[in-house]
Design a protein around this motif. Structure first.
Motif, PDB file in Angstrom:
ATOM      1  N   MET A 278      40.500  35.857 -13.594  1.00 48.91           N
ATOM      2  CA  MET A 278      40.745  37.161 -14.201  1.00 48.91           C
ATOM      3  C   MET A 278      41.829  37.093 -15.270  1.00 48.91           C
ATOM      4  SD  MET A 278      40.238  39.765 -10.988  1.00 48.91           S
ATOM      5  CE  MET A 278      38.576  40.384 -10.612  1.00 48.91           C
ATOM      6  N   ILE A 279      42.835  36.266 -15.057  1.00 49.71           N
ATOM      7  CA  ILE A 279      43.856  36.067 -16.087  1.00 49.71           C
ATOM      8  C   ILE A 279      43.214  35.493 -17.348  1.00 49.71           C
ATOM      9  CG2 ILE A 279      45.849  34.642 -16.724  1.00 49.71           C
ATOM     10  CD1 ILE A 279      46.832  34.939 -13.830  1.00 49.71           C
ATOM     11  N   ALA A 280      42.365  34.482 -17.173  1.00 49.96           N
ATOM     12  CA  ALA A 280      41.727  33.832 -18.319  1.00 49.96           C
ATOM     13  C   ALA A 280      40.798  34.794 -19.061  1.00 49.96           C
ATOM     14  CB  ALA A 280      40.966  32.595 -17.859  1.00 49.96           C
ATOM     15  N   ILE A 281      40.027  35.596 -18.317  1.00 54.31           N
ATOM     16  CA  ILE A 281      39.120  36.569 -18.946  1.00 54.31           C
ATOM     17  C   ILE A 281      39.916  37.588 -19.747  1.00 54.31           C
ATOM     18  CG2 ILE A 281      37.536  38.485 -18.455  1.00 54.31           C
ATOM     19  CD1 ILE A 281      36.524  36.777 -16.048  1.00 54.31           C
ATOM     20  N   ALA A 282      41.010  38.079 -19.161  1.00 59.11           N
ATOM     21  CA  ALA A 282      41.843  39.060 -19.855  1.00 59.11           C
ATOM     22  C   ALA A 282      42.451  38.451 -21.123  1.00 59.11           C
ATOM     23  CB  ALA A 282      42.932  39.563 -18.915  1.00 59.11           C
ATOM     24  N   ALA A 283      42.951  37.241 -21.004  1.00 57.58           N
ATOM     25  CA  ALA A 283      43.565  36.591 -22.167  1.00 57.58           C
ATOM     26  C   ALA A 283      42.544  36.370 -23.276  1.00 57.58           C
ATOM     27  CB  ALA A 283      44.203  35.270 -21.749  1.00 57.58           C
ATOM     28  N   ASP A 284      41.317  36.017 -22.907  1.00 55.76           N
ATOM     29  CA  ASP A 284      40.258  35.814 -23.897  1.00 55.76           C
ATOM     30  C   ASP A 284      39.970  37.093 -24.679  1.00 55.76           C
ATOM     31  OD1 ASP A 284      39.934  33.147 -23.356  1.00 55.76           O
ATOM     32  OD2 ASP A 284      38.189  33.416 -22.040  1.00 55.76           O
ATOM     33  N   GLN A 285      40.216  38.242 -24.037  1.00 55.55           N
ATOM     34  CA  GLN A 285      39.986  39.522 -24.710  1.00 55.55           C
ATOM     35  C   GLN A 285      41.252  40.062 -25.394  1.00 55.55           C
ATOM     36  OE1 GLN A 285      37.801  42.524 -22.655  1.00 55.55           O
ATOM     37  NE2 GLN A 285      36.472  41.099 -21.582  1.00 55.55           N
ATOM     38  N   GLY A 286      42.262  39.203 -25.503  1.00 52.20           N
ATOM     39  CA  GLY A 286      43.474  39.599 -26.202  1.00 52.20           C
ATOM     40  C   GLY A 286      44.422  40.447 -25.390  1.00 52.20           C
ATOM     41  N   LYS A 287      44.211  40.519 -24.077  1.00 52.00           N
ATOM     42  CA  LYS A 287      45.085  41.315 -23.228  1.00 52.00           C
ATOM     43  C   LYS A 287      46.335  40.517 -22.844  1.00 52.00           C
ATOM     44  CE  LYS A 287      42.190  44.853 -22.668  1.00 52.00           C
ATOM     45  NZ  LYS A 287      42.490  46.225 -23.117  1.00 52.00           N
ATOM     46  N   SER A 288      47.437  41.229 -22.631  1.00 54.45           N
ATOM     47  CA  SER A 288      48.667  40.626 -22.125  1.00 54.45           C
ATOM     48  C   SER A 288      48.715  40.796 -20.610  1.00 54.45           C
ATOM     49  CB  SER A 288      49.888  41.286 -22.763  1.00 54.45           C
ATOM     50  OG  SER A 288      49.908  41.061 -24.165  1.00 54.45           O
ATOM     51  N   ILE A 289      49.275  39.800 -19.920  1.00 54.57           N
ATOM     52  CA  ILE A 289      49.326  39.806 -18.454  1.00 54.57           C
ATOM     53  C   ILE A 289      50.718  40.220 -18.000  1.00 54.57           C
ATOM     54  CG2 ILE A 289      49.048  38.457 -16.353  1.00 54.57           C
ATOM     55  CD1 ILE A 289      46.471  38.840 -18.017  1.00 54.57           C
ATOM     56  N   VAL A 290      50.754  41.298 -17.204  1.00 57.37           N
ATOM     57  CA  VAL A 290      51.985  41.782 -16.593  1.00 57.37           C
ATOM     58  C   VAL A 290      51.771  41.773 -15.084  1.00 57.37           C
ATOM     59  CG1 VAL A 290      53.449  43.817 -16.289  1.00 57.37           C
ATOM     60  CG2 VAL A 290      52.667  43.178 -18.572  1.00 57.37           C
ATOM     61  N   MET A 291      52.796  41.346 -14.328  1.00 56.45           N
ATOM     62  CA  MET A 291      52.659  41.258 -12.874  1.00 56.45           C
ATOM     63  C   MET A 291      53.821  41.925 -12.160  1.00 56.45           C
ATOM     64  SD  MET A 291      51.351  37.400 -11.983  1.00 56.45           S
ATOM     65  CE  MET A 291      49.841  36.716 -12.663  1.00 56.45           C
ATOM     66  N   VAL A 351      46.969  44.224 -18.929  1.00 57.97           N
ATOM     67  CA  VAL A 351      46.392  44.175 -17.584  1.00 57.97           C
ATOM     68  C   VAL A 351      47.563  43.962 -16.629  1.00 57.97           C
ATOM     69  CG1 VAL A 351      44.907  42.945 -15.966  1.00 57.97           C
ATOM     70  CG2 VAL A 351      44.149  43.296 -18.320  1.00 57.97           C
ATOM     71  N   TYR A 352      47.766  44.928 -15.737  1.00 58.50           N
ATOM     72  CA  TYR A 352      48.894  44.921 -14.816  1.00 58.50           C
ATOM     73  C   TYR A 352      48.411  44.503 -13.430  1.00 58.50           C
ATOM     74  CZ  TYR A 352      52.811  46.992 -12.076  1.00 58.50           C
ATOM     75  OH  TYR A 352      53.864  47.209 -11.210  1.00 58.50           O
ATOM     76  N   PHE A 353      48.783  43.297 -12.995  1.00 58.60           N
ATOM     77  CA  PHE A 353      48.494  42.844 -11.638  1.00 58.60           C
ATOM     78  C   PHE A 353      49.437  43.601 -10.711  1.00 58.60           C
ATOM     79  CE2 PHE A 353      46.293  39.733 -13.998  1.00 58.60           C
ATOM     80  CZ  PHE A 353      45.394  39.099 -13.152  1.00 58.60           C
ATOM     81  N   PHE A 354      48.844  44.531  -9.979  1.00 59.68           N
ATOM     82  CA  PHE A 354      49.542  45.657  -9.366  1.00 59.68           C
ATOM     83  C   PHE A 354      49.551  45.526  -7.843  1.00 59.68           C
ATOM     84  CE2 PHE A 354      49.080  50.034  -7.658  1.00 59.68           C
ATOM     85  CZ  PHE A 354      50.192  50.645  -8.204  1.00 59.68           C
ATOM     86  N   LYS A 355      50.604  46.023  -7.209  1.00 57.70           N
ATOM     87  CA  LYS A 355      50.719  45.999  -5.748  1.00 57.70           C
ATOM     88  C   LYS A 355      50.784  47.426  -5.216  1.00 57.70           C
ATOM     89  CE  LYS A 355      54.526  44.850  -3.606  1.00 57.70           C
ATOM     90  NZ  LYS A 355      55.722  44.075  -3.230  1.00 57.70           N
ATOM     91  N   PHE A 356      50.016  47.710  -4.206  1.00 59.17           N
ATOM     92  CA  PHE A 356      49.850  49.063  -3.675  1.00 59.17           C
ATOM     93  C   PHE A 356      51.138  49.852  -3.466  1.00 59.17           C
ATOM     94  CE2 PHE A 356      49.745  51.667   0.233  1.00 59.17           C
ATOM     95  CZ  PHE A 356      48.940  52.708  -0.210  1.00 59.17           C
ATOM     96  N   PRO A 357      52.202  49.295  -2.888  1.00 51.49           N
ATOM     97  CA  PRO A 357      53.404  50.112  -2.664  1.00 51.49           C
ATOM     98  C   PRO A 357      54.062  50.631  -3.939  1.00 51.49           C
ATOM     99  CG  PRO A 357      53.430  48.166  -1.256  1.00 51.49           C
ATOM    100  CD  PRO A 357      52.319  47.965  -2.243  1.00 51.49           C
ATOM    101  N   ASP A 358      53.605  50.153  -5.102  1.00 53.46           N
ATOM    102  CA  ASP A 358      54.206  50.567  -6.374  1.00 53.46           C
ATOM    103  C   ASP A 358      53.420  51.686  -7.062  1.00 53.46           C
ATOM    104  OD1 ASP A 358      56.280  48.682  -6.163  1.00 53.46           O
ATOM    105  OD2 ASP A 358      55.019  47.105  -7.002  1.00 53.46           O
ATOM    106  N   LEU A 359      52.687  52.489  -6.302  1.00 52.85           N
ATOM    107  CA  LEU A 359      51.923  53.589  -6.895  1.00 52.85           C
ATOM    108  C   LEU A 359      52.796  54.515  -7.745  1.00 52.85           C
ATOM    109  CD1 LEU A 359      49.487  54.640  -4.014  1.00 52.85           C
ATOM    110  CD2 LEU A 359      48.822  53.895  -6.305  1.00 52.85           C
ATOM    111  N   ALA A 360      54.049  54.636  -7.370  1.00 49.40           N
ATOM    112  CA  ALA A 360      54.940  55.529  -8.120  1.00 49.40           C
ATOM    113  C   ALA A 360      55.097  55.100  -9.574  1.00 49.40           C
ATOM    114  CB  ALA A 360      56.314  55.597  -7.447  1.00 49.40           C
ATOM    115  N   HIS A 361      54.841  53.819  -9.871  1.00 46.41           N
ATOM    116  CA  HIS A 361      54.918  53.379 -11.265  1.00 46.41           C
ATOM    117  C   HIS A 361      53.975  54.187 -12.158  1.00 46.41           C
ATOM    118  CE1 HIS A 361      56.456  49.062 -10.200  1.00 46.41           C
ATOM    119  NE2 HIS A 361      57.246  50.022  -9.754  1.00 46.41           N
ATOM    120  N   MET A 362      52.876  54.639 -11.572  1.00 46.85           N
ATOM    121  CA  MET A 362      51.887  55.377 -12.367  1.00 46.85           C
ATOM    122  C   MET A 362      52.472  56.664 -12.951  1.00 46.85           C
ATOM    123  SD  MET A 362      48.352  54.988 -10.215  1.00 46.85           S
ATOM    124  CE  MET A 362      47.548  53.393 -10.030  1.00 46.85           C
TER     125      MET A 362
END
Length: 470
Positions: A278-291, A351-362
């Motif tokens: 998924m990281i590679a697919i996102a990068a191929d589409q010009g997306k930045s990876i945030v985790m 593309v934000y690799f997201f963790k459930f307890p961080d819903l408040a970030h939304m």
């Protein structure tokens, strides 16, 4: 010489928690070391919402007194059970007598909690074996605080390695599951051969590994096949088929192409291969990876240890940034930090690799910046599903489009039946299942163990042949 026997401590009539002790003569082998999902307590996972947790510092006592792990003192760190009333532990197991071996070895098939949760509580002298990639993933999990560390002595095994324990040998065979490094084993004591699949699936990226396991078993041949049966129900014919990993990744790529706003990706970091793809697919589409920081720690540390299945993968060269609000002193990652405000200002490229307890970030990510109502949320085989009330509330509030891209880590009932029929053992035992009796065994006689039972392998074969064990 004591004949070969099996003791069933977990995984019988339940999902997860497989703990089976094989022994012959003076040597024993326990596989795996987890806790059943439906136990009174299930070890904390960072993805779960308000789990019922064991009391910190008293976890092992509670697992033992709750009948959730094998009542064998030699398996555990003595300091963590000092003063424990072992008579009370034995009463939980009906005061059964259990085998006494000079040495017990432990094999852990993969890094899901229901198969390895007790590893942090293992005795420092307990010899532990696992695949190389499972060990790399475990180091990542410890770095990301997804698991406590262990003092046990871990030996990593290459694919198809044969370990000689004197009384018997164990061959390690890589399988396909949604935890990187998953493997099964084949035990050979010169008289009987026992194959244990661990958790497996055919719809994943490597069905060829399942074909190879079958061929290895056919070449033995196998007396007792032990397989998981997680997806069995009371009516297996109604269980839907899962999409393939190839189709899942293609759908992910399509969502990224269509998404005009931020893409939240909620997936398990224990599936490092999907994470990489998924990281590679996102990068191929010009997306930045945030985790999120703990996911970044798992990703970085596991790959620093060397994940062989990812050798040469293009994702290893993709830059990663970490949300600064998730960084803590106990988690160290070599990636630059990025703020929620910065991400909100460039939603279309993230593309934000997201963790459930961080819903408040939304709240900040969706309110700040532009592109309101244009974000997408992808749940991909994560322990908290998209239908969860808390997730739904946030998606509805901010008009976020939700997607479920999952194919599970477990075999379809038809795939289970096909594997059993192809291997054609003398008997089959289905563990890790609430409905083992519904398994289509393709004419192979099943054996249904009882939790806490110790039974000679020869007796299992006799019972299966006579059909009395039902």
């Amino acid at each position: 010489m004591q004949e070969a026997q099996l003791t069933f401590f977990g995984g019988v009539g339940k999902s997860g928690g497989v703990q089976v002790l094989y022994g012959k003569g003076k040597q024993g082998l326990l596989f795996d070391f987890g806790v059943e999902h439906s136990s009174l307590l299930f070890p904390t996972q960072v993805t779960l919402f308000e789990p019922v947790n064991a009391t910190p510092g008293r976890e092992l006592r509670q697992f033992l007194l709750g009948g959730m792990t094998a009542p064998l003192p030699e398996l555990y760190d003595a300091q963590q059970i000092e003063g424990l009333d072992w008579a009370a532990v034995r009463r939980v197991w009906g005061n059964r007598d259990f085998p006494d071996y000079d040495r017990i070895h432990l094999y852990i098939g993969h890094m899901h909690t229901d198969h390895m949760a007790l590893l942090p509580f293992a005795h420092p002298d307990l010899p532990v074996y696992m695949s190389h990639d499972s060990y790399s993933l475990f180091r990542g999990m410890v770095a990301g605080r997804h698991s406590k560390d262990t003092g046990a002595k871990i030996t990593t095994c290459d694919d198809l390695t044969v370990v000689d324990f004197g009384e018997f040998t164990v061959q390690v065979v890589e399988m396909d599951h949604n935890a990187t490094g998953a493997s099964g084993i084949i035990i050979d004591d010169g008289t009987h051969r026992i194959a244990y699949t661990g958790d497996w699936r055919r719809q994943g990226k490597h069905p060829d590994k399942i074909d190879r396991f079958i061929r290895l078993c056919q070449s033995k041949p196998i007396d007792v096949l032990i397989t998981e049966g997680t997806r069995l129900t009371s009516a297996p014919s109604t269980v839907p088929l899962q999409i393939t990993e190839e189709a899942l990744l293609a759908s992910f790529a399509e969502i990224l192409l269509e998404a005009e706003g931020l893409v939240y990706l909620q997936m398990s970091p224990r599936d490092l291969e999907r994470m990489a793809d998924m990281i590679a697919i996102a990068a191929d589409q010009g997306k930045s990876i945030v985790m999120e920081a703990s996911l970044a720690a798992v990703w970085h540390t596991a790959n620093r240890e060397g994940v062989r299945v990812l050798h040469g993968h293009p994702a290893l060269d993709v830059p990663v940034q970490v949300i600064d609000a998730t960084m803590a002193e106990v988690i160290e990652v070599p990636y630059p930090a990025v703020s929620l405000e910065e991400v909100a200002g460039r939603k279309h490229e993230i593309v934000y690799f997201f963790k459930f307890p961080d819903l408040a970030h939304m709240i900040e990510l969706e309110t700040l910046g532009g592109l309101q109502g244009q974000s997408h949320f992808i749940q991909s085989d994560y322990s908290v599903k998209i239908e969860h009330a808390a997730v739904s509330k946030f998606l509805n509030t901010y008009a976020i489009t939700g997607h479920s891209l999952s194919n599970g880590g477990h075999a379809h009932p038809e795939a289970l039946a096909s594997l059993i029929g192809s291997i054609a053992p003398k008997t089959v035992i289905t563990l890790h299942s609430r409905f083992p009796e519904s398994q289509d065994t393709r004419g192979v006689k099943p054996y249904f163990p009882v939790k806490g039972e110790t039974v000679p392998v020869s007796s299992i074969l006799e019972a299966a042949a006579s059909g009395v064990n039902r």
